[in-house]
Scaffold this active site. Sequence first.
Site, PDB file in Angstrom:
ATOM      1  N   GLN A 282       0.830  -1.192   0.000  1.00 34.12           N
ATOM      2  CA  GLN A 282       0.000   0.000   0.000  1.00 34.12           C
ATOM      3  C   GLN A 282       0.876   1.258   0.000  1.00 34.12           C
ATOM      4  O   GLN A 282       0.572   2.234  -0.686  1.00 34.12           O
ATOM      5  CB  GLN A 282      -0.932  -0.011   1.220  1.00 34.12           C
ATOM      6  CG  GLN A 282      -2.076   0.983   1.149  1.00 34.12           C
ATOM      7  CD  GLN A 282      -3.044   0.711  -0.005  1.00 34.12           C
ATOM      8  OE1 GLN A 282      -3.220  -0.428  -0.415  1.00 34.12           O
ATOM      9  NE2 GLN A 282      -3.635   1.760  -0.538  1.00 34.12           N
ATOM     10  N   VAL A 311      -5.643   6.727  -3.773  1.00 35.27           N
ATOM     11  CA  VAL A 311      -5.032   5.517  -3.197  1.00 35.27           C
ATOM     12  C   VAL A 311      -5.085   5.689  -1.682  1.00 35.27           C
ATOM     13  O   VAL A 311      -4.678   6.727  -1.159  1.00 35.27           O
ATOM     14  CB  VAL A 311      -3.555   5.375  -3.659  1.00 35.27           C
ATOM     15  CG1 VAL A 311      -2.930   4.141  -3.038  1.00 35.27           C
ATOM     16  CG2 VAL A 311      -3.471   5.326  -5.166  1.00 35.27           C
ATOM     17  N   ALA A 312      -5.612   4.702  -1.007  1.00 33.08           N
ATOM     18  CA  ALA A 312      -5.729   4.836   0.454  1.00 33.08           C
ATOM     19  C   ALA A 312      -4.363   5.046   1.097  1.00 33.08           C
ATOM     20  O   ALA A 312      -3.373   4.420   0.711  1.00 33.08           O
ATOM     21  CB  ALA A 312      -6.396   3.600   1.026  1.00 33.08           C
ATOM     22  N   GLU A 373     -15.458   4.668  -6.664  1.00 31.69           N
ATOM     23  CA  GLU A 373     -14.692   3.504  -7.136  1.00 31.69           C
ATOM     24  C   GLU A 373     -15.657   2.366  -7.456  1.00 31.69           C
ATOM     25  O   GLU A 373     -15.892   1.502  -6.618  1.00 31.69           O
ATOM     26  CB  GLU A 373     -13.684   3.037  -6.073  1.00 31.69           C
ATOM     27  CG  GLU A 373     -12.549   3.999  -5.824  1.00 31.69           C
ATOM     28  CD  GLU A 373     -11.431   3.391  -4.985  1.00 31.69           C
ATOM     29  OE1 GLU A 373     -11.554   2.225  -4.558  1.00 31.69           O
ATOM     30  OE2 GLU A 373     -10.426   4.090  -4.762  1.00 31.69           O
ATOM     31  N   HIS A 376     -14.444  -1.287  -6.551  1.00 31.90           N
ATOM     32  CA  HIS A 376     -13.981  -1.710  -5.220  1.00 31.90           C
ATOM     33  C   HIS A 376     -15.160  -2.177  -4.348  1.00 31.90           C
ATOM     34  O   HIS A 376     -16.067  -1.413  -4.044  1.00 31.90           O
ATOM     35  CB  HIS A 376     -13.250  -0.548  -4.543  1.00 31.90           C
ATOM     36  CG  HIS A 376     -12.763  -0.834  -3.144  1.00 31.90           C
ATOM     37  ND1 HIS A 376     -11.419  -1.022  -2.838  1.00 31.90           N
ATOM     38  CD2 HIS A 376     -13.435  -0.963  -1.963  1.00 31.90           C
ATOM     39  CE1 HIS A 376     -11.293  -1.245  -1.531  1.00 31.90           C
ATOM     40  NE2 HIS A 376     -12.512  -1.215  -0.987  1.00 31.90           N
TER      41      HIS A 376
END
Length: 458
Positions: A282, A311-312, A373, A376
Amino acid sequence: MTSRNRRVSGPSRKKINRNKNSSLNKDIKNRSLKRIQPKGKNKKIYSNSPVNNLLKKVSIVFGIIMVIYVIFIFEFPANYPDKFKISNMTLDSNKITMQVETDSYKDKLIPLDILLNIGKGEITLIGEKETTIVFANNKKIILKEGSRKIKINDKTKKFNAPVVKYKELVLVPGELAKTLLPEITNFSNGKLSFNLSSDKPEGEYLSFDDYDGYLRLINKENPMTKNYEPTDLINVNTLDSITAYGTNTNLRDEAANALSKMYKENSVQYAMTSGFRNYETQTQLFNEEVADNIQAGKTEEQAKIDAGTIVAIPGTSEHQVGLAVDFAIPGVVLTEEFKNTPAGKWLESNSYKYGFVLRYTKEQTAITNIIFEPWHFRYIGYPHSEILFKEKIVFDTYIEALREEKVKYFQAEDGNDYIIWLLSGTLKPEKLEFNTSNGIGVSSDNGDGIVLTMKVKN
Ligand SMILES: [Zn+2]
């Protein structure tokens, strides 16, 4: 000599005594008769006068009223407890038992919230003093704070404890549960139990104080620790039917099996492109996004902020808990266009049947702080996924809504009724025992409490 004397003197003494006695008796008898019995006319008036008759009747009626009043109407003021707790909760495959403890009315009180949800009761009227509740089995009750008397279908029944308040809870006599719902509940010695369906709810929920609950919320405010990694990851390629590409094809056991079932039961074409990603992966993804932003002319600070919406930020990704899946079809990978593809449309409106939800919707970006998203999906388990889908609740606020409701009764389209309890604060059991891993789903509530998911016995 002695015997003769006795013979002579004996009877004569007796005689005297007898005479004495009889005259005394007569005298007493006469005197008392004179005193007690009115003579002639007076006697008649005394016993048969309409006024006296009325007085007699009134006093009898008054006496009866007093007895009823003492037995039924008169109540001592209620004692409000200083302590109430669920000291122990036992979860069996088809039964839940909780031990309640109160200082006043020794363990005879249970929370009304629990009863409302076991019996699917609805509060229909809250008056100044009385509250009316109608239960699913059509029993109607009227409660009054401080009173032991509860009206059940217009008949008043007196219980061994009153309706009282403790902190934010309304406590009612435990016997009421038994009276209202004799088929599914029992109450004795402070133990409230009720029967569940013996079928196992979808999703094997885990211990209530770890990170592994399927309802664990992961976002910027609720990050994971750097080292967290689920212990039950499996590669989805080892299961039937799933199409998965790339290097991140692991998911937690339950989510992987739910995905496999979704593939098996439907013929829509799509592929899983990403499942579990660890903290390092990540971080790498995030840094790449930041670098792209800087290259596009943004300051480092702005580059990071913007990257965080796409992006987390490491530690806040649902992929790190092994419960998130990204889907794609050839040519449409991680773009908004996925929403309009047959796969995107189908997943959006059907994946909830398997425990998944579209996590970052277009309408809810203000709450999620993540861009739309359509690819997701997050596994949260059934029936929670159906609740979110049908009631259009975003996962970030779901647990808080449950916390407010404390308990939720849900009739799911799988034909079952579910009770979802969020037990925290005053309602959090001190001790929780599992007699079996089946039957009841348990997850953390992202706080100090637990969420129980139970199928109700129909
Ligand atoms: Zn994702």
